[in-house]
Design an enzyme around this catalytic site. Structure first.
Site, PDB file in Angstrom:
ATOM      1  N   ASP A 129       0.747  -1.250  -0.157  1.00  0.00           N
ATOM      2  CA  ASP A 129      -0.188   0.150  -0.031  1.00  0.00           C
ATOM      3  C   ASP A 129       0.970   1.275   0.019  1.00  0.00           C
ATOM      4  O   ASP A 129       1.699   1.370   1.041  1.00  0.00           O
ATOM      5  CB  ASP A 129      -0.807   0.060   1.252  1.00  0.00           C
ATOM      6  CG  ASP A 129      -1.790   1.083   1.211  1.00  0.00           C
ATOM      7  OD1 ASP A 129      -2.346   1.202   0.301  1.00  0.00           O
ATOM      8  OD2 ASP A 129      -1.574   1.875   2.385  1.00  0.00           O
ATOM      9  N   THR A 136      -3.251   5.195  -3.958  1.00  0.00           N
ATOM     10  CA  THR A 136      -2.391   6.129  -3.211  1.00  0.00           C
ATOM     11  C   THR A 136      -0.963   5.965  -4.094  1.00  0.00           C
ATOM     12  O   THR A 136      -0.204   6.973  -3.951  1.00  0.00           O
ATOM     13  CB  THR A 136      -2.305   5.666  -1.738  1.00  0.00           C
ATOM     14  OG1 THR A 136      -1.927   4.238  -1.703  1.00  0.00           O
ATOM     15  CG2 THR A 136      -3.315   5.837  -1.128  1.00  0.00           C
ATOM     16  N   THR A 137      -0.556   4.744  -4.550  1.00  0.00           N
ATOM     17  CA  THR A 137       0.804   4.749  -5.202  1.00  0.00           C
ATOM     18  C   THR A 137       0.699   5.317  -6.370  1.00  0.00           C
ATOM     19  O   THR A 137       1.524   6.234  -6.789  1.00  0.00           O
ATOM     20  CB  THR A 137       0.949   3.114  -5.639  1.00  0.00           C
ATOM     21  OG1 THR A 137       0.663   2.264  -4.611  1.00  0.00           O
ATOM     22  CG2 THR A 137       2.193   2.756  -6.039  1.00  0.00           C
ATOM     23  N   ASP A 178      -8.776  -1.074   2.095  1.00  0.00           N
ATOM     24  CA  ASP A 178      -8.895  -0.693   0.493  1.00  0.00           C
ATOM     25  C   ASP A 178     -10.091  -1.023  -0.439  1.00  0.00           C
ATOM     26  O   ASP A 178     -10.819  -0.382  -0.875  1.00  0.00           O
ATOM     27  CB  ASP A 178      -7.572  -0.964   0.004  1.00  0.00           C
ATOM     28  CG  ASP A 178      -6.297  -0.135   0.016  1.00  0.00           C
ATOM     29  OD1 ASP A 178      -6.527   0.555   1.181  1.00  0.00           O
ATOM     30  OD2 ASP A 178      -5.204  -0.169  -0.563  1.00  0.00           O
TER      31      ASP A 178
HETATM   32  N1  ATP Z   1      -5.401  -7.247 -13.754  1.00  0.00           N
HETATM   33  C1  ATP Z   1      -5.095  -6.060 -13.961  1.00  0.00           C
HETATM   34  N2  ATP Z   1      -4.463  -5.997 -15.198  1.00  0.00           N
HETATM   35  C2  ATP Z   1      -4.143  -4.729 -15.510  1.00  0.00           C
HETATM   36  N3  ATP Z   1      -4.015  -3.524 -14.775  1.00  0.00           N
HETATM   37  C3  ATP Z   1      -4.438  -3.938 -13.196  1.00  0.00           C
HETATM   38  C4  ATP Z   1      -5.135  -5.225 -12.992  1.00  0.00           C
HETATM   39  N4  ATP Z   1      -5.305  -4.861 -11.688  1.00  0.00           N
HETATM   40  C5  ATP Z   1      -4.885  -3.706 -11.362  1.00  0.00           C
HETATM   41  N5  ATP Z   1      -4.584  -3.068 -12.497  1.00  0.00           N
HETATM   42  C6  ATP Z   1      -4.099  -1.714 -12.574  1.00  0.00           C
HETATM   43  O1  ATP Z   1      -3.148  -1.306 -11.423  1.00  0.00           O
HETATM   44  C7  ATP Z   1      -3.102   0.063 -10.729  1.00  0.00           C
HETATM   45  C8  ATP Z   1      -3.567  -0.256  -9.258  1.00  0.00           C
HETATM   46  O2  ATP Z   1      -2.242  -0.720  -8.653  1.00  0.00           O
HETATM   47  P1  ATP Z   1      -1.995  -0.717  -7.215  1.00  0.00           P
HETATM   48  O3  ATP Z   1      -3.368  -1.202  -6.419  1.00  0.00           O
HETATM   49  O4  ATP Z   1      -0.760  -1.429  -6.840  1.00  0.00           O
HETATM   50  O5  ATP Z   1      -2.066   0.763  -6.908  1.00  0.00           O
HETATM   51  P2  ATP Z   1      -2.800   1.817  -6.226  1.00  0.00           P
HETATM   52  O6  ATP Z   1      -4.319   1.416  -6.298  1.00  0.00           O
HETATM   53  O7  ATP Z   1      -2.401   3.062  -7.020  1.00  0.00           O
HETATM   54  O8  ATP Z   1      -2.456   2.106  -4.836  1.00  0.00           O
HETATM   55  P3  ATP Z   1      -2.461   1.381  -3.420  1.00  0.00           P
HETATM   56  O9  ATP Z   1      -3.321   0.090  -3.629  1.00  0.00           O
HETATM   57  O10 ATP Z   1      -1.034   1.059  -2.776  1.00  0.00           O
HETATM   58  O11 ATP Z   1      -3.427   2.305  -2.568  1.00  0.00           O
HETATM   59  C9  ATP Z   1      -4.410   0.669 -11.353  1.00  0.00           C
HETATM   60  O12 ATP Z   1      -4.052   1.525 -12.432  1.00  0.00           O
HETATM   61  C10 ATP Z   1      -5.094  -0.596 -12.201  1.00  0.00           C
HETATM   62  O13 ATP Z   1      -5.973  -0.239 -13.373  1.00  0.00           O
END
Ligand code: ATP
Length: 551
Positions: A61, A94-95, A399
């Site tokens: 996260d 958040t990332t 989340d």
């Molecule tokens: N199966 C998938 N295929 C392609 N992209 C994906 C998939 N699952 C998630 N994503 C993409 O990954 C990104 C989210 O990644 P992640 O959850 O690591 O980070 P975040 O939501 O920005 O931050 P955090 O979860 O740390 O608060 C988004 O841009 C989402 O569209």
């Protein structure tokens, strides 16, 4: 000696101005974003953080990683706050927000180096952000009609895909949607809200994560104070107390001088009687379940047992606050009345529930409050191998709960996997060419900066990011220029196969508000840092010298 761009202050400190401070800030932001970059996306990796006392946190996260970094650079701190803000407002993304903000800042710095005034860049960024949000809302959002339970589950699964519990994401996504629906509150105007804080998440060591469970009702991680009390009370009338039911003691600093030794015994008896009278009043008001944050003396327990009531001691205050809300009780911190005369306990302070029961769930005994009268409640018991894993599971679940709530409240979704960012990139690039002013350059750079998300997603999945992103842009260009190809706007990255696919069909969905807020917050943070053209840092006062002066 001061380096270029730095001057020494007469007061004792340093002043850094102009390009030098801008470059310094951009570098600090990039350094922070680089820390979290490798954790983005479903194939991103986790970070292990060890603090100064040796506590270990393993997480994916962004907000948690940045919080634990203890960043000192002022511009870096803005980015950390930004991630916290996104966490509070949306719960997810958040990332992404930290990475986009750093990229925007880097691009802005380059523009300023090419002699574009910071104000022009700021105006361009604001303009581009506004236009991007409009484009998302009008063209990239999935409308309410397309939303059903499966779409919400897909959104929860997408957010969990990058986390520790990704292998069980089907199981947990179902659980999150059910739990969020359980705590639905509809106000007088008919608007539904989902206060996810009402979901109590408990963690228990042992067994596998699949054995985690959802409980309808509020689960209190305590047991009844005495084995002689009933295990189950139907038609519960609940008193929530924030004081101890122990022998009442004099307050600190109060002394009573007793000259007659026989009176001493009377004082002791009275001390006990005060508490007894309090309990009598509570029981007389009709309470049959008593929950308190303090202790209960064994002698007082007898009174509860005789009355057939169930009492729980040393409950957490936060739990009692939530139980009070769910059952309609008032958390009472004293029985004193406003009139100042005898103590009172009014029956209106009691909450109600269908049943309060002590049950063995997994390996632990818990007190469950089922069918609370004022609101529904839900509890989730997480099972996992160790503390580190359970903590990360809790964060991931949080989340996912936030995402489900956002989708249920705003009823709008967008497609993930870089689809939105690529579509915006193509749109803003075209849009920039229609602007006859200098802001055109800033808008074009804004568009380019957004590509950092698909690029990072692809490189974290060990795929050729340049090729994939070029392909993705080509799809979106077609969707925006050829009417018959408009369905290509759902094109996103297929990270497992290193290809482009229809991510709407693949079920990679995210709440629209997450993307919109992410863009807005990242732009504002980049602008905040970009506006700085002067850093004045005063020297720390030497403690040693100060101590000498005092002596
Ligand atoms: N199966 C998938 N295929 C392609 N992209 C994906 C998939 N699952 C998630 N994503 C993409 O990954 C990104 C989210 O990644 P992640 O959850 O690591 O980070 P975040 O939501 O920005 O931050 P955090 O979860 O740390 O608060 C988004 O841009 C989402 O569209």
């Amino acid at each position: 000696m001061a380096s270029a761009g730095e001057t020494l202050l007469a007061l004792g400190g340093k002043r850094t101005t102009g390009q030098s401070i801008r470059t310094q800030n951009a570098m600090a932001a990039m350094a922070i974003a680089n820390v979290v970059k490798s954790s983005l996306g479903p194939l991103g990796l986790d970070k292990m953080m060890v603090d100064d006392v040796g506590d270990v946190t393993v997480t994916n996260d962004g907000a948690t990683i940045l919080k634990l970094l203890e960043v000192e650079h002022p511009a870096g701190k803005v980015l950390v706050d930004l991630a916290q803000l996104q966490d509070e407002e949306v719960g997810d993304g958040t990332t992404s927000v930290a990475i986009i903000a750093a990229e925007l800042l880097k691009a802005a710095n380059e523009l300023v180096q090419q002699k574009l005034h910071p104000t022009t860049v700021i105006n361009g960024y604001r303009f581009a952000c506004k236009e991007a949000v409009r484009f998302i809302q009008e063209n990239l959002a999935l409308s309410t009609d397309d939303l059903d339970r499966t779409s919400i589950i897909k959104a929860a699964k997408t957010t969990m895909s990058s986390k520790l519990i990704s292998t069980d994401s089907d199981f947990f996504a179902e659980m999150c949607v059910e739990a969020t629906n359980l705590i639905k509150v509809t106000d007088a105007s008919g608007k539904a809200t989902f206060p996810i804080k009402a979901i109590n998440v408990l963690k228990a060591h042992g067994k596998s994560s699949r054995e985690s469970m959802l409980i309808r009702g509020y689960a209190l991680n305590c047991t009844r104070a005495s084995e002689a009390m009933p295990r189950k009370i139907a038609g519960a009338k609940i008193a929530c107390l924030d004081f101890s039911l122990q022998k009442s003691k004099m307050h600190l600093g109060i002394s009573v001088v007793v000259e007659d030794p026989s009176k001493l015994e009377a004082i002791r008896r009275e001390e006990m009687e005060i508490t007894k009278r309090r309990i009598e009043k509570i029981l007389k008001a009709g309470a049959n379940v008593i929950l308190t944050t303090g202790g209960i003396d064994d002698l007082c327990l007898k009174q509860f047992v005789e009355a057939g009531a169930l009492a729980v001691r040393r409950a957490k205050k936060v739990d009692l606050k939530r139980i009070a809300k769910a059952t309609g009780a008032t958390l009472t911190s004293s029985l004193a009345t406003l009139e100042g005369d005898d103590e009172q306990f009014d029956p209106s302070l009691l909450g109600q529930a269908d049943e309060v029961v002590q049950e063995r769930i997994s390996d632990e005994e818990l007190v469950l409050i089922k069918g609370p009268k004022a609101r529904t409640a839900a509890s989730i018991i997480l099972r996992g191998a160790n503390d580190v894993m359970l903590d990360e599971m809790e964060r991931s679940l949080h989340d996912a709960l936030c995402v489900v709530r956002r989708v249920l409240e705003s009823k709008k979704l967008v497609v993930g996997g870089g689809a939105v960012e690529a579509a915006l990139n193509v749109y803003l690039d075209n849009f920039a060419t229609t602007l006859p002013s200098r802001e055109q350059l800033a808008v074009a750079e804004f568009a380019n900066a957004l590509l950092v998300i698909p690029k990072t997603l692809a490189s974290n999945a060990a795929k050729d990011s340049t090729q994939l992103v070029a392909k993705l842009r080509a799809f979106h260009y077609k969707s925006q220029t050829e009417k018959e190809n408009s369905h290509l706007k759902w094109a996103g990255l297929d990270l497992e196969n290193g290809n482009i696919r229809d991510n709407k069909e693949a079920g990679i969905l995210e709440p629209m508000i997450s993307k919109v807020k992410c863009l807005k917050f990242a732009t504002e943070a980049a602008i905040t840092i970009l506006r700085i053209d002067d850093l004045i840092k005063l020297d720390k006062v030497e403690k040693q010298q100060h101590d000498d002066e005092c002596m």
